[in-house]
Write a protein that holds these residues in place. Structure first.
Motif, PDB file in Angstrom:
ATOM      1  N   ASN A 318      38.634  38.100  31.385  1.00 27.20           N
ATOM      2  CA  ASN A 318      39.203  37.388  32.530  1.00 27.20           C
ATOM      3  C   ASN A 318      38.042  36.768  33.311  1.00 27.20           C
ATOM      4  N   PRO A 319      37.511  35.640  32.890  1.00 26.21           N
ATOM      5  CA  PRO A 319      36.266  35.131  33.468  1.00 26.21           C
ATOM      6  C   PRO A 319      36.352  34.715  34.934  1.00 26.21           C
ATOM      7  N   LYS A 320      37.575  34.436  35.449  1.00 31.39           N
ATOM      8  CA  LYS A 320      37.717  34.084  36.866  1.00 31.39           C
ATOM      9  C   LYS A 320      38.030  35.286  37.745  1.00 31.39           C
ATOM     10  N   LEU A 321      38.300  36.428  37.133  1.00 33.39           N
ATOM     11  CA  LEU A 321      38.695  37.613  37.889  1.00 33.39           C
ATOM     12  C   LEU A 321      37.507  38.153  38.687  1.00 33.39           C
ATOM     13  N   ASN A 322      37.734  38.421  39.966  1.00 34.78           N
ATOM     14  CA  ASN A 322      36.684  38.868  40.869  1.00 34.78           C
ATOM     15  C   ASN A 322      36.856  40.347  41.173  1.00 34.78           C
ATOM     16  N   PHE A 323      35.966  41.164  40.620  1.00 31.04           N
ATOM     17  CA  PHE A 323      35.938  42.601  40.885  1.00 31.04           C
ATOM     18  C   PHE A 323      34.637  42.969  41.599  1.00 31.04           C
ATOM     19  N   THR A 324      34.246  42.170  42.572  1.00 31.35           N
ATOM     20  CA  THR A 324      32.995  42.466  43.272  1.00 31.35           C
ATOM     21  C   THR A 324      33.198  43.404  44.455  1.00 31.35           C
ATOM     22  N   SER A 325      34.419  43.516  44.962  1.00 31.18           N
ATOM     23  CA  SER A 325      34.672  44.320  46.149  1.00 31.18           C
ATOM     24  C   SER A 325      36.127  44.767  46.158  1.00 31.18           C
ATOM     25  N   PRO A 342      43.254  55.076  42.558  1.00 32.17           N
ATOM     26  CA  PRO A 342      43.969  56.355  42.426  1.00 32.17           C
ATOM     27  C   PRO A 342      42.971  57.512  42.460  1.00 32.17           C
ATOM     28  N   THR A 343      43.426  58.677  42.882  1.00 32.99           N
ATOM     29  CA  THR A 343      42.531  59.834  42.953  1.00 32.99           C
ATOM     30  C   THR A 343      42.418  60.563  41.629  1.00 32.99           C
ATOM     31  N   ASN A 344      43.223  60.176  40.647  1.00 30.67           N
ATOM     32  CA  ASN A 344      43.143  60.771  39.313  1.00 30.67           C
ATOM     33  C   ASN A 344      42.983  59.632  38.306  1.00 30.67           C
ATOM     34  N   VAL A 345      41.776  59.454  37.791  1.00 30.22           N
ATOM     35  CA  VAL A 345      41.458  58.365  36.879  1.00 30.22           C
ATOM     36  C   VAL A 345      40.954  58.958  35.571  1.00 30.22           C
ATOM     37  N   SER A 346      41.415  58.416  34.434  1.00 31.85           N
ATOM     38  CA  SER A 346      40.970  58.946  33.144  1.00 31.85           C
ATOM     39  C   SER A 346      40.250  57.911  32.288  1.00 31.85           C
ATOM     40  N   ARG A 347      40.338  56.614  32.640  1.00 33.31           N
ATOM     41  CA  ARG A 347      39.699  55.602  31.807  1.00 33.31           C
ATOM     42  C   ARG A 347      39.419  54.352  32.634  1.00 33.31           C
ATOM     43  N   ILE A 348      38.206  53.831  32.498  1.00 33.07           N
ATOM     44  CA  ILE A 348      37.853  52.546  33.088  1.00 33.07           C
ATOM     45  C   ILE A 348      37.085  51.754  32.041  1.00 33.07           C
ATOM     46  N   GLU A 349      37.623  50.617  31.645  1.00 28.45           N
ATOM     47  CA  GLU A 349      36.929  49.685  30.771  1.00 28.45           C
ATOM     48  C   GLU A 349      37.081  48.293  31.378  1.00 28.45           C
ATOM     49  N   ILE A 350      35.953  47.756  31.863  1.00 26.07           N
ATOM     50  CA  ILE A 350      35.939  46.440  32.482  1.00 26.07           C
ATOM     51  C   ILE A 350      34.917  45.604  31.734  1.00 26.07           C
ATOM     52  N   LEU A 351      35.392  44.618  30.997  1.00 31.88           N
ATOM     53  CA  LEU A 351      34.537  43.866  30.094  1.00 31.88           C
ATOM     54  C   LEU A 351      34.590  42.380  30.420  1.00 31.88           C
ATOM     55  N   TRP A 352      33.462  41.851  30.946  1.00 33.12           N
ATOM     56  CA  TRP A 352      33.194  40.424  31.110  1.00 33.12           C
ATOM     57  C   TRP A 352      33.787  39.726  32.328  1.00 33.12           C
ATOM     58  N   PRO A 353      34.483  40.362  33.246  1.00 28.52           N
ATOM     59  CA  PRO A 353      34.789  39.626  34.481  1.00 28.52           C
ATOM     60  C   PRO A 353      33.603  39.690  35.442  1.00 28.52           C
ATOM     61  N   LEU A 354      33.725  38.997  36.561  1.00 26.98           N
ATOM     62  CA  LEU A 354      32.744  39.092  37.638  1.00 26.98           C
ATOM     63  C   LEU A 354      32.934  40.445  38.323  1.00 26.98           C
ATOM     64  N   ILE A 355      31.891  41.273  38.336  1.00 25.38           N
ATOM     65  CA  ILE A 355      32.034  42.613  38.897  1.00 25.38           C
ATOM     66  C   ILE A 355      30.783  42.984  39.678  1.00 25.38           C
ATOM     67  N   GLY A 356      30.985  43.711  40.767  1.00 23.97           N
ATOM     68  CA  GLY A 356      29.887  44.220  41.577  1.00 23.97           C
ATOM     69  C   GLY A 356      30.079  45.687  41.866  1.00 23.97           C
ATOM     70  N   ASN A 357      28.991  46.348  42.308  1.00 19.20           N
ATOM     71  CA  ASN A 357      29.082  47.785  42.572  1.00 19.20           C
ATOM     72  C   ASN A 357      30.048  48.116  43.691  1.00 19.20           C
ATOM     73  N   GLY A 358      30.280  47.174  44.595  1.00 19.55           N
ATOM     74  CA  GLY A 358      31.202  47.438  45.692  1.00 19.55           C
ATOM     75  C   GLY A 358      32.615  47.727  45.236  1.00 19.55           C
ATOM     76  N   PHE A 359      32.988  47.235  44.071  1.00 20.83           N
ATOM     77  CA  PHE A 359      34.333  47.484  43.561  1.00 20.83           C
ATOM     78  C   PHE A 359      34.548  48.953  43.233  1.00 20.83           C
ATOM     79  N   LEU A 360      33.481  49.649  42.836  1.00 16.55           N
ATOM     80  CA  LEU A 360      33.594  51.067  42.478  1.00 16.55           C
ATOM     81  C   LEU A 360      32.992  51.978  43.545  1.00 16.55           C
ATOM     82  N   HIS A 361      32.312  51.418  44.542  1.00 11.66           N
ATOM     83  CA  HIS A 361      31.741  52.214  45.629  1.00 11.66           C
ATOM     84  C   HIS A 361      32.748  52.245  46.779  1.00 11.66           C
ATOM     85  N   ASP A 362      32.309  51.703  47.897  1.00  7.89           N
ATOM     86  CA  ASP A 362      33.179  51.588  49.081  1.00  7.89           C
ATOM     87  C   ASP A 362      33.880  52.890  49.431  1.00  7.89           C
ATOM     88  N   ASP A 363      33.154  54.012  49.309  1.00 10.22           N
ATOM     89  CA  ASP A 363      33.640  55.322  49.769  1.00 10.22           C
ATOM     90  C   ASP A 363      34.945  55.758  49.107  1.00 10.22           C
TER      91      ASP A 363
END
Length: 447
Positions: A318-325, A342-363
């Motif tokens: 998804n080359p236009k998808l923004n996962f930076t925050s 969600p507080t219960n996560v079992s799988r994360i695979e994010i391949l080739w969109p725009l992504i930043g650490n803020g998407f997975l951080h942010d407390d």
């Protein structure tokens, strides 16, 4: 789906005692109607047909209007004969069927790959078997009173007129290309069904409403339509698997729904720029757009923090998808949160969109994963974790290497840092990924 069974039934029917050429079989048993005289004899003598009514072939050059007024019950099937034969060398005669008295078919209605142009059965209420009309030149269909059929299959690109009130009992629905302006009478009712398949194009429709209460297998939609989940009389909807398989223009939750849940949702090649996943519970979300590049934003609602099924996220190409925050700026210039982990996560695979650490951080995700195992809520132990950003991203894998060392990201693990540089961006494997390869630790890359 039904053709092999249909052919077998029809061949069995042809081997049974039948009547034709205006001569009725004893006790109004199975009949093949090949002329108007056959239809006249049947309707004059048989309010109940103890068998199957076959239609065609007709040895005529003009449209044949088959009038079955007087027939109230068909205990077998109402079905076409034409499609069983090789019609390449046969001139197909167009025909219509009408009956103002037929109310029950104890077998199936199966009219496909034939010359049916018009079907008028306004007082038919029940079909014990399948209602199946496909691949015919039908333009007009009146099934105003039909409420019950074991399965309902309808398609025909020439079909412009559909008279129908409400479908209240069925197990499966399949709708294909047609030119009617609405199918609400079929889809917007509070049905408990096994599956629903919708495949266009539907040139005269822009939207559909799914009013079901439960779909135990899947809803698959391949059409350029805006889809509303929840009808006016439904307060809950559960779909085991919702698949928007190309060309969808929108997805909306009805305000009347008190509960919307699904096991999985898959979105591919959508024309939507924004996808709102407004569910009360969802276990798996997948988005793939290898062909079209429209999707820019996916939103998870506040109630996502209560999803308990071990959430799986798989997003690729998804080359236009923004996962930076987890935040965005609305039209009024205010910062709004658009993603809740969600507080219960079992799988994360994010391949080739725009992504930043803020998407997975942010407390949220990262902070929770760093907590002790006896915390409430406890950190998740992921079976799969894979991050491959596109070359416009700025992403650092160091905190996730730490989580991998802590045993929070088990199973297959890969993470590639996209580091800022004045030179052209280079995809850099994380230190932990390199160590995993050198020392044979578990590291499976899906890149």
């Amino acid at each position: 789906m039904l053709r092999n069974a249909y052919t077998r039934i029809l061949l069995q029917f042809l081997g049974a005692t039948i009547c034709s050429s205006g001569v009725l079989a004893a006790n109004c048993t199975s009949v093949i109607i090949t002329s108007l005289a056959d239809a006249e004899a049947l309707r004059q003598n048989c309010p109940v047909v103890n068998g199957t009514v076959g239609i065609g072939l007709f040895n005529e050059t003009t449209t044949q209007h088959i009038n079955l007024d007087g027939v109230e019950v068909i205990q077998g099937n109402l079905q076409s004969v034409e499609n069983v034969f090789n019609t390449d060398d046969i001139t197909s005669t167009p025909y219509t069927i009408s009956s103002s008295t037929l109310r029950l078919v104890e077998g199936s209605i199966e009219l496909f790959q034939d010359s049916l142009q018009n079907l008028t059965l306004p007082n038919l209420t029940t079909v014990y078997g399948s209602f199946y009309i496909m691949e015919s030149p039908i333009t007009y269909l009146d099934i105003t009173s039909l409420e019950s059929a074991d399965s309902f299959v309808l398609g025909g690109n020439n079909l412009t007129t559909l008279h129908h009130t409400k479908l209240t009992n069925t197990t499966a629905i399949e709708l294909y290309e047609m030119s009617v302006d609405s199918v609400d009478s079929i889809l917007s009712n509070p049905l408990d069904i096994i599956s629903c398949h919708i495949e266009g194009p539907f040139p005269n429709m822009e939207s559909i409403t799914l009013g079901f209460t439960n779909v135990s297998q899947e809803v698959r939609i391949y059409a350029s339509l805006n889809v509303t989940l929840g009808g006016s009389s439904a307060t809950k909807l559960h779909v085991e698997s919702l698949i928007l398989d190309g060309n969808s223009t929108g997805l909306t939750r009805s305000p009347t729904l008190e509960s919307l849940t699904a096991n999985s949702m898959v979105v591919t090649n959508t024309f939507m720029s924004r996808l709102d996943v407004d569910f009360d519970d969802l276990q798996s979300l997948e988005s793939h757009s290898p062909k079209y590049y429209y999707l820019e934003e996916i939103r998870l609602p506040p109630q996502a923090v209560n999803w308990t099924g071990g959430f799986e996220l798989y997003v690729t190409a998804n080359p236009k998808l923004n996962f930076t925050s987890q935040y965005t700026i609305d039209d009024a210039g205010n910062q709004v949160r658009t993603w809740y982990w969600p507080t219960n996560v079992s799988r994360i695979e994010i391949l080739w969109p725009l992504i930043g650490n803020g998407f997975l951080h942010d407390d949220t995700f990262l902070t929770q994963e760093m907590q002790p195992l006896n915390s409430t809520p406890a950190p998740s132990i992921l079976n799969d974790f894979s991050i491959t950003p596109n070359n416009n991203s700025v992403f650092n894998c160091t905190p996730f290497d730490t989580l991998h060392q802590m045993g929070r990201l088990n199973g297959s693990y890969s993470c590639f840092s996209e580091l800022p540089s004045a030179a052209p961006a280079i995809l850099v494997p994380s230190l932990m990924a390199v160590i995993s390869v050198l020392f044979g630790l578990t590291m499976v890359s899906t890149f």
